[in-house]
Design a protein around this motif. Structure first.
Motif, short mmCIF file in Angstrom:
data_model
loop_
_atom_site.label_atom_id
_atom_site.label_comp_id
_atom_site.label_asym_id
_atom_site.label_seq_id
_atom_site.Cartn_x
_atom_site.Cartn_y
_atom_site.Cartn_z
N MET A 108 33.42 34.69 44.07
CA MET A 108 33.01 36.08 44.29
C MET A 108 32.81 36.28 45.79
O MET A 108 32.07 35.54 46.42
N SER A 109 33.49 37.29 46.34
CA SER A 109 33.37 37.60 47.76
C SER A 109 33.93 38.99 48.00
O SER A 109 34.76 39.47 47.22
N PHE A 110 33.50 39.61 49.08
CA PHE A 110 34.04 40.91 49.48
C PHE A 110 34.90 40.81 50.74
O PHE A 110 35.44 41.81 51.18
N THR A 125 46.38 34.65 32.29
CA THR A 125 45.88 34.60 33.66
C THR A 125 44.96 35.79 33.91
O THR A 125 45.32 36.93 33.64
N TYR A 126 43.78 35.49 34.44
CA TYR A 126 42.79 36.50 34.79
C TYR A 126 42.77 36.63 36.32
O TYR A 126 42.52 35.63 37.01
N ARG A 127 43.02 37.81 36.84
CA ARG A 127 42.97 38.06 38.29
C ARG A 127 41.84 39.04 38.56
O ARG A 127 41.75 40.08 37.91
N VAL A 128 40.98 38.71 39.55
CA VAL A 128 39.85 39.57 39.88
C VAL A 128 39.97 40.05 41.32
O VAL A 128 40.46 39.32 42.19
N ALA A 129 39.54 41.28 41.54
CA ALA A 129 39.47 41.87 42.89
C ALA A 129 38.09 42.52 43.03
O ALA A 129 37.71 43.36 42.22
N TRP A 135 25.65 49.30 50.67
CA TRP A 135 24.46 48.51 50.36
C TRP A 135 24.02 48.64 48.91
O TRP A 135 23.33 47.77 48.38
N ASP A 136 24.43 49.71 48.22
CA ASP A 136 23.91 49.97 46.88
C ASP A 136 24.97 49.99 45.78
O ASP A 136 24.67 50.37 44.65
N ARG A 137 26.20 49.59 46.08
CA ARG A 137 27.23 49.63 45.03
C ARG A 137 28.40 48.70 45.35
O ARG A 137 28.71 48.46 46.51
N PHE A 138 29.02 48.20 44.30
CA PHE A 138 30.26 47.45 44.42
C PHE A 138 30.99 47.52 43.09
O PHE A 138 30.44 47.97 42.08
N SER A 139 32.23 47.10 43.10
CA SER A 139 33.02 47.10 41.87
C SER A 139 33.92 45.87 41.84
O SER A 139 34.13 45.22 42.86
N TYR A 140 34.40 45.59 40.66
CA TYR A 140 35.40 44.54 40.51
C TYR A 140 36.28 44.86 39.33
O TYR A 140 35.86 45.53 38.38
N THR A 141 37.52 44.41 39.42
CA THR A 141 38.50 44.67 38.37
C THR A 141 39.13 43.36 37.94
O THR A 141 39.57 42.56 38.78
N TRP A 142 39.16 43.14 36.64
CA TRP A 142 39.89 42.02 36.05
C TRP A 142 41.19 42.55 35.48
O TRP A 142 41.19 43.47 34.67
N LEU A 152 42.93 45.54 31.31
CA LEU A 152 42.43 45.98 32.60
C LEU A 152 40.96 46.34 32.40
O LEU A 152 40.64 47.23 31.61
N LEU A 153 40.07 45.60 33.07
CA LEU A 153 38.63 45.76 32.91
C LEU A 153 38.04 46.10 34.29
O LEU A 153 38.05 45.26 35.18
N THR A 154 37.53 47.31 34.45
CA THR A 154 37.02 47.75 35.74
C THR A 154 35.52 48.00 35.64
O THR A 154 35.08 48.81 34.82
N SER A 155 34.74 47.29 36.47
CA SER A 155 33.29 47.37 36.45
C SER A 155 32.77 48.00 37.73
O SER A 155 33.19 47.61 38.82
#
Length: 165
Positions: A108-110, A125-129, A135-142, A152-155
């Motif tokens: 996990m990194s930005f 295969t699972y690819r994450v971005a 400071w108060d939000r981030f997202s990631y997509t599998w 496609l899983l977007t959080s």
């Protein structure tokens, strides 16, 4: 794409402010709300997950990740949860993610050099971005592809403010 400052420390970011101040409350430290969109591209099925993620300090300088909430899928609506272990990765801007049994999962990194990773779960295969949103939000997509899955899983995570619920 928005990236954190060069002196960014991922563990401290996930824990957030630890003392009350104008922007946060100590009771909400390490807590984020999560909204996830779920898409099975094979048949067009859509669902959601809504809940809370807790990042809890561990003795090894890492974090325990605990997520709990409600999943809504055409065939199921109800409680859902998961846990991971996040451990120092040798650089303050990254953490290595492990399954609860200690098996490695991904990084996990930005940072532009490390915000993309992948995990092979036979036969898919699972690819994450990861995307830093401030400071108060981030997202990631599998993006999950293979003979068994096409997902496609977007959080989207937002830091909780005020007392813990």
């Amino acid at each position: 794409m928005n990236f954190p400052p060069p002196e960014f420390a991922l563990r401290a970011y996930l824990l957030g402010p630890t003392s009350p101040g104008p922007d946060a409350d100590a009771a909400s430290a390490g807590q984020w709300t999560v909204q996830r969109d779920l898409l099975d591209r094979a048949d067009g099925t859509r669902g959601t997950f809504s809940g809370v993620v807790h990042f809890i300090p561990t003795d090894d300088g890492g974090l325990a990740f605990r997520e709990e909430g409600t999943m809504r899928w055409p065939s199921f609506t109800g409680p859902a949860s998961r846990e991971y272990l996040l451990r120092p990765a040798g650089s303050p801007d990254a953490l290595d993610v492990f399954f609860p049994d200690g098996r490695p999962f991904h990084r996990m990194s930005f940072t532009p050099e490390s915000n993309l990773d992948r995990h092979w779960c036979d036969p898919d295969t699972y690819r994450v971005a990861y995307v830093y949103g401030g400071w108060d939000r981030f997202s990631y997509t599998w993006d999950v592809q293979g003979p068994r899955k096409d997902l496609l899983l977007t959080s989207h995570l937002v830091r909780r403010q005020g007392p813990a619920a």
